[in-house]
Design a protein around this motif. Structure first.
Motif, PDB file in Angstrom:
ATOM      1  N   UNK A 144       0.839  -1.203   0.000  1.00  0.00           N
ATOM      2  CA  UNK A 144       0.000   0.000   0.000  1.00  0.00           C
ATOM      3  C   UNK A 144       0.871   1.251   0.000  1.00  0.00           C
ATOM      4  N   UNK A 145       1.088   1.793  -1.181  1.00  0.00           N
ATOM      5  CA  UNK A 145       1.863   3.020  -1.333  1.00  0.00           C
ATOM      6  C   UNK A 145       0.941   4.127  -1.846  1.00  0.00           C
ATOM      7  N   UNK A 146       1.070   5.306  -1.266  1.00  0.00           N
ATOM      8  CA  UNK A 146       0.208   6.415  -1.657  1.00  0.00           C
ATOM      9  C   UNK A 146       0.481   6.846  -3.103  1.00  0.00           C
ATOM     10  N   UNK A 147      -0.540   7.376  -3.748  1.00  0.00           N
ATOM     11  CA  UNK A 147      -0.400   7.851  -5.133  1.00  0.00           C
ATOM     12  C   UNK A 147       0.535   9.061  -5.152  1.00  0.00           C
ATOM     13  N   UNK A 148       1.182   9.343  -6.304  1.00  0.00           N
ATOM     14  CA  UNK A 148       2.132  10.465  -6.397  1.00  0.00           C
ATOM     15  C   UNK A 148       1.561  11.797  -5.933  1.00  0.00           C
ATOM     16  N   UNK A 149       0.275  12.049  -6.203  1.00  0.00           N
ATOM     17  CA  UNK A 149      -0.358  13.306  -5.778  1.00  0.00           C
ATOM     18  C   UNK A 149      -0.241  13.483  -4.266  1.00  0.00           C
ATOM     19  N   UNK A 150      -0.513  12.407  -3.510  1.00  0.00           N
ATOM     20  CA  UNK A 150      -0.419  12.450  -2.044  1.00  0.00           C
ATOM     21  C   UNK A 150       1.042  12.497  -1.604  1.00  0.00           C
ATOM     22  N   UNK A 151       1.892  11.702  -2.254  1.00  0.00           N
ATOM     23  CA  UNK A 151       3.309  11.669  -1.893  1.00  0.00           C
ATOM     24  C   UNK A 151       3.969  13.038  -2.070  1.00  0.00           C
ATOM     25  N   UNK A 152       3.648  13.708  -3.165  1.00  0.00           N
ATOM     26  CA  UNK A 152       4.283  14.997  -3.457  1.00  0.00           C
ATOM     27  C   UNK A 152       3.943  16.043  -2.393  1.00  0.00           C
ATOM     28  N   UNK A 153       2.658  16.152  -2.055  1.00  0.00           N
ATOM     29  CA  UNK A 153       2.262  17.140  -1.045  1.00  0.00           C
ATOM     30  C   UNK A 153       2.708  16.688   0.345  1.00  0.00           C
ATOM     31  N   UNK A 154       2.733  15.368   0.577  1.00  0.00           N
ATOM     32  CA  UNK A 154       3.247  14.856   1.845  1.00  0.00           C
ATOM     33  C   UNK A 154       4.716  15.219   2.028  1.00  0.00           C
ATOM     34  N   UNK A 155       5.502  15.124   0.960  1.00  0.00           N
ATOM     35  CA  UNK A 155       6.922  15.492   1.009  1.00  0.00           C
ATOM     36  C   UNK A 155       7.083  16.986   1.282  1.00  0.00           C
ATOM     37  N   UNK A 156       6.206  17.772   0.684  1.00  0.00           N
ATOM     38  CA  UNK A 156       6.227  19.226   0.895  1.00  0.00           C
ATOM     39  C   UNK A 156       5.927  19.551   2.358  1.00  0.00           C
ATOM     40  N   UNK A 157       4.960  18.845   2.905  1.00  0.00           N
ATOM     41  CA  UNK A 157       4.576  19.037   4.305  1.00  0.00           C
ATOM     42  C   UNK A 157       5.750  18.710   5.240  1.00  0.00           C
ATOM     43  N   UNK A 158       6.412  17.575   4.991  1.00  0.00           N
ATOM     44  CA  UNK A 158       7.563  17.176   5.815  1.00  0.00           C
ATOM     45  C   UNK A 158       8.670  18.216   5.700  1.00  0.00           C
ATOM     46  N   UNK A 159       8.931  18.652   4.477  1.00  0.00           N
ATOM     47  CA  UNK A 159      10.016  19.607   4.234  1.00  0.00           C
ATOM     48  C   UNK A 159       9.777  20.907   5.006  1.00  0.00           C
ATOM     49  N   UNK A 160       8.533  21.365   5.014  1.00  0.00           N
ATOM     50  CA  UNK A 160       8.237  22.618   5.717  1.00  0.00           C
ATOM     51  C   UNK A 160       8.295  22.440   7.229  1.00  0.00           C
ATOM     52  N   UNK A 161       7.917  21.265   7.709  1.00  0.00           N
ATOM     53  CA  UNK A 161       8.051  21.013   9.152  1.00  0.00           C
ATOM     54  C   UNK A 161       9.516  21.024   9.557  1.00  0.00           C
ATOM     55  N   UNK A 162      10.382  20.600   8.656  1.00  0.00           N
ATOM     56  CA  UNK A 162      11.827  20.588   8.947  1.00  0.00           C
ATOM     57  C   UNK A 162      12.489  21.882   8.511  1.00  0.00           C
ATOM     58  N   UNK A 163      11.673  22.859   8.164  1.00  0.00           N
ATOM     59  CA  UNK A 163      12.146  24.180   7.763  1.00  0.00           C
ATOM     60  C   UNK A 163      13.130  24.112   6.594  1.00  0.00           C
ATOM     61  N   UNK A 164      12.714  23.312   5.596  1.00  0.00           N
ATOM     62  CA  UNK A 164      13.428  23.206   4.323  1.00  0.00           C
ATOM     63  C   UNK A 164      14.853  22.686   4.443  1.00  0.00           C
TER      64      UNK A 164
END
Length: 431
Positions: A144-164
């Motif tokens: 069960x792997x998330x679709x690219x649409x979810x993965x892309x925004x999920x990665x963006x969310x993680x990146x912003x939590x880690x302050x880029x």
């Protein structure tokens, strides 16, 4: 074999993994699972809107055959009329494999198709053959792997939590696939930039949880009337129980650790554990019961507390609006990737799946804070007269007792406790 999975995204995930195991048990071809529309979640998302269909089919190919649609010659059958529709009411909870072989396999042989409608927690954790337990594990943690649409925004969310920061975390690749590394492109000269650590918090304090608990949360008569009205609509069976049985009082429920932690209590717990105003917190979920006034204690002490709605722009989150399951997938990513994860209710399906994922892929280095609510209730009842240092020590001791990563106890979910021979190759990871 067809399956329509009910509940929210996390309940549906468990149902899908159980369905894969049952299909293997019955030697049946599995039709790509359907996700049932819920009047609570109000999400029309289907499997392919959340998970990668081709990866799911291909990864599980050595174990079972999966097709996207029922064969044409079976599509015209009235499955209900011929007795091929099986609901949750027809299957006992935590049903053993023998149940399926005795009652379901004959239907499959007779009609060539069976459709499970609902199919929540309908497969036992034990006893179950080794290869079926292993298959459930493979489905949950790999297929069960998330679709690219979810993965892309999920990665963006993680990146912003880690302050880029340019470093990516231990679990990022397993959660967001190729997007885990996209942030490194064109930024090689910043490769030394350290990652900002963050805490993820699943505050399970929505109105359904609050109402079903039968606990008191200090809101007086107005709160009692509001929760009672909610129960009348959403929990009629519970209301019937209230009329016919003597149920425990709110105070008794509290002392037994059966009440959700309030935001005010969560603040005290986190502060006692050493989290402070500088701590970056990702808050999963939404619609906390009581709204901003109830959240005031948290946001005052932890000004760096954010949600996905705060982190993402309106254009970035817009494609997910009105799709609660897809929004919940972003919460799953944000919580699982965090440096530390704190839950307020260990019975929550999201918290169970997140903590299991962190054990499976975390190498023993992804801490999860799982409070003993009974111990905390005893401490909180005395917090008017207790010194802060004593309070701090007692809270830390209560949390420390739940800190270890245990091997899976008999009868417990492999999704939450993957540390077992059937699931993890090495079960000696340090806690």
């Amino acid at each position: 074999m067809m399956v329509s999975a009910n509940g929210g995204i996390n309940q549906q995930r468990v149902a899908v993994c159980n369905a894969v195991a049952v299909a293997r048990l019955l030697n049946a071809t599995l039709v790509l699972p359907k996700l049932m529309y819920s009047s609570v979640w109000r999400d029309v998302s289907q499997f392919g809107d959340i998970y990668q269909e081709e990866h799911f089919i291909n990864y599980l190919k050595p174990d079972i055959r999966i097709v996207k649609e029922l064969p044409e010659e079976l599509q015209s059958l009235d499955l209900e009329a011929i007795g091929s529709v099986v609901t949750d009411a027809d299957v006992v909870k935590e049903a053993k494999p023998s149940f399926y072989l005795k009652y379901i396999l004959p239907i499959l042989h007779l009609n060539r198709v069976v459709h499970f409608v609902g199919f929540g927690n309908r497969l036992a954790s034990d006893p179950i053959p080794y290869h079926l337990q292993r298959l459930r594990c493979r489905c949950n943690f790999h297929a069960l792997q998330f679709v690219p649409k979810v993965q892309e925004i999920g990665a963006l969310l993680i990146r912003r939590m880690r302050q880029n920061a340019t470093q990516f975390g231990t679990l990022d690749h397993h959660l967001v696939g190729p997007f885990a590394e996209s942030k490194l492109k064109g930024k090689r000269y910043h490769a030394h930039k350290a990652s900002t650590r963050y805490l993820a918090l699943h505050l399970r304090f929505e109105i359904d949880m609050v109402a079903h608990s039968l606990c008191d949360f200090g809101g007086g008569e107005e709160e009692r009337r509001e929760l009672e009205a909610y129960r009348e609509v959403h929990f009629p069976a519970l209301m019937e129980q209230k009329k016919t049985k003597k149920l425990p009082s709110p105070a008794a429920l509290k002392s037994e650790g059966l009440c959700p932690l309030m935001p005010e209590e969560t603040v005290l717990m986190l502060a006692a554990l050493g989290f402070n105003r500088r701590t970056r917190i990702f808050l999963a979920g939404a619609h906390i019961y009581g709204g901003k006034s109830r959240m005031a204690a948290l946001t005052t002490l932890f000004p760096n507390l954010v949600t996905k709605e705060n982190l993402l722009s309106s254009s970035e989150i817009q494609p997910f609006m009105n799709f609660s399951s897809q929004l919940a997938a972003l919460d799953f990513i944000g919580c699982t990737a965090a440096d530390a994860f704190a839950m307020t209710d260990s019975g929550s399906q999201l918290s169970s799946l997140v903590s299991g994922f962190r054990v499976y892929y975390g190498g023993g280095k992804m801490p999860t804070i799982r409070p003993n609510k009974r111990r905390l209730a005893d401490i909180f009842m005395k917090n008017n007269t207790i010194e802060w240092k004593v309070f701090e020590t007692r809270v830390r001791k209560a949390i420390r007792q739940t800190k270890r990563v245990f091997s899976r106890p008999t009868g417990r979910s492999v999704y939450r406790y993957p540390r077992c021979d059937e699931c993890m190759c090495n079960t000696d990871l340090s806690a």
